[in-house]
Scaffold this motif. Structure first.
Motif, mmCIF file in Angstrom:
data_model
loop_
_atom_site.group_PDB
_atom_site.id
_atom_site.type_symbol
_atom_site.label_atom_id
_atom_site.label_comp_id
_atom_site.label_asym_id
_atom_site.label_seq_id
_atom_site.Cartn_x
_atom_site.Cartn_y
_atom_site.Cartn_z
ATOM 1 N N TYR A 165 0.842 -1.200 0.000
ATOM 2 C CA TYR A 165 0.000 0.000 0.000
ATOM 3 C C TYR A 165 0.877 1.251 0.000
ATOM 4 O O TYR A 165 0.653 2.187 -0.774
ATOM 5 C CB TYR A 165 -0.913 -0.027 1.231
ATOM 6 N N THR A 192 2.801 1.688 -3.268
ATOM 7 C CA THR A 192 1.877 2.007 -4.360
ATOM 8 C C THR A 192 1.420 3.464 -4.307
ATOM 9 O O THR A 192 1.440 4.167 -5.321
ATOM 10 C CB THR A 192 0.646 1.082 -4.314
ATOM 11 N N HIS A 193 0.989 3.919 -3.131
ATOM 12 C CA HIS A 193 0.375 5.242 -3.017
ATOM 13 C C HIS A 193 1.349 6.349 -2.610
ATOM 14 O O HIS A 193 1.057 7.535 -2.797
ATOM 15 C CB HIS A 193 -0.789 5.193 -2.029
ATOM 16 N N PRO A 215 -3.020 11.652 -1.458
ATOM 17 C CA PRO A 215 -3.206 11.174 -2.840
ATOM 18 C C PRO A 215 -4.657 10.741 -3.095
ATOM 19 O O PRO A 215 -5.280 10.081 -2.255
ATOM 20 C CB PRO A 215 -2.267 9.971 -2.923
ATOM 21 N N ASP A 216 -5.172 11.114 -4.252
ATOM 22 C CA ASP A 216 -6.535 10.717 -4.632
ATOM 23 C C ASP A 216 -6.693 9.203 -4.622
ATOM 24 O O ASP A 216 -7.777 8.686 -4.352
ATOM 25 C CB ASP A 216 -6.884 11.252 -6.023
ATOM 26 N N THR A 217 -5.626 8.489 -4.894
ATOM 27 C CA THR A 217 -5.692 7.033 -5.016
ATOM 28 C C THR A 217 -5.995 6.325 -3.701
ATOM 29 O O THR A 217 -6.377 5.157 -3.720
ATOM 30 C CB THR A 217 -4.373 6.472 -5.579
ATOM 31 N N VAL A 218 -5.844 7.013 -2.558
ATOM 32 C CA VAL A 218 -6.122 6.363 -1.271
ATOM 33 C C VAL A 218 -7.579 6.521 -0.848
ATOM 34 O O VAL A 218 -8.015 5.917 0.126
ATOM 35 C CB VAL A 218 -5.186 6.860 -0.138
ATOM 36 N N ALA A 226 -13.177 5.594 -4.735
ATOM 37 C CA ALA A 226 -13.557 6.341 -5.943
ATOM 38 C C ALA A 226 -14.873 7.092 -5.794
ATOM 39 O O ALA A 226 -14.996 8.242 -6.233
ATOM 40 C CB ALA A 226 -13.613 5.402 -7.139
ATOM 41 N N LEU A 258 -14.299 10.144 -3.616
ATOM 42 C CA LEU A 258 -13.516 11.121 -4.371
ATOM 43 C C LEU A 258 -14.397 11.854 -5.379
ATOM 44 O O LEU A 258 -14.338 13.081 -5.486
ATOM 45 C CB LEU A 258 -12.347 10.431 -5.075
ATOM 46 N N GLN A 259 -15.222 11.115 -6.085
ATOM 47 C CA GLN A 259 -16.133 11.717 -7.073
ATOM 48 C C GLN A 259 -17.091 12.692 -6.401
ATOM 49 O O GLN A 259 -17.317 13.797 -6.894
ATOM 50 C CB GLN A 259 -16.920 10.620 -7.812
#
Length: 145
Positions: free
Chosen positions: A38, A41-42, A91-94, A97, A100-101
Motif C-alpha cells: 500500500y 503504491t500510493h 493522494p486521490d488514489t487512497v 472512488a 472522491l467523485q
C-alpha cells in the motif's frame, strides 16, 4: 469488609493490567506485506520515518509516519484504515472512488486532507475544515460538525 475491599482492588488492578495497550516501535520490515505494498503504491517516493505496533487484547494495529509527515494506520492484516495528511492533500488514489467523485463534484475547489474507515462509517476531512461522513459503501451521509 476488608476482604471485599481487597477483592475490589484486585479486580480493578487486573482490569487495568489486562486492558492496557502495549505500544512498541518496530522496524518497517515488521509491517504486514499488504501495508508495505500500500505504501509503495500510493506513496512511492516517500520513506517511512516510524512504525509503532499497538497491541490491545483483541486487536493489533500499526501506526506509520512517513517522511512527509503523513500518518497511516493499518490492521494486523495490512488493511489501511486511516490516512492523515495533517492539513496537506493526500493522494486521490487512497480515497474510495465514489467518495472522491462526490468531493470533486460537490467541493470542486477543495481537497481531501484525511480519510478514515471506522466501523460502518468513513470520515473525510477537507482542506477547508469541512468534515464529511459516508457509509461503508461510500454513500454520502452528512456534513459533520
Amino acid at each position: 469488609m476488608q476482604a471485599n475491599s481487597f477483592l475490589f482492588s484486585t479486580v480493578i488492578a487486573s482490569f487495568l493490567f489486562f486492558s492496557c495497550d502495549k505500544e512498541e516501535a518496530v522496524k518497517e520490515t515488521a509491517l504486514p506485506a499488504a501495508a508495505k505494498t500500500y505504501i509503495t503504491t500510493h506513496f512511492p517516493n516517500t520513506g517511512i520515518t516510524s512504525v509503532i505496533k499497538d497491541k490491545e487484547i483483541n486487536k493489533t494495529t500499526y501506526d506509520v509516519v512517513l517522511q512527509d509527515g503523513t500518518s497511516l494506520d493499518f490492521t494486523k492484516d495490512g488493511d489501511c484504515t486511516e490516512v492523515d495528511g495533517h492539513n496537506k492533500k493526500i493522494p486521490d488514489t487512497v480515497v474510495p472512488a465514489k467518495i472522491l467523485q462526490y468531493v470533486q463534484t460537490t467541493y470542486p475547489t477543495d481537497y481531501i486532507v484525511s480519510w478514515e474507515k471506522d466501523g460502518a462509517e468513513q470520515d473525510v476531512d477537507l482542506g477547508s475544515n469541512v468534515e464529511l461522513k459516508f457509509d461503508k459503501d461510500s454513500n454520502f451521509l452528512r456534513v459533520d460538525d
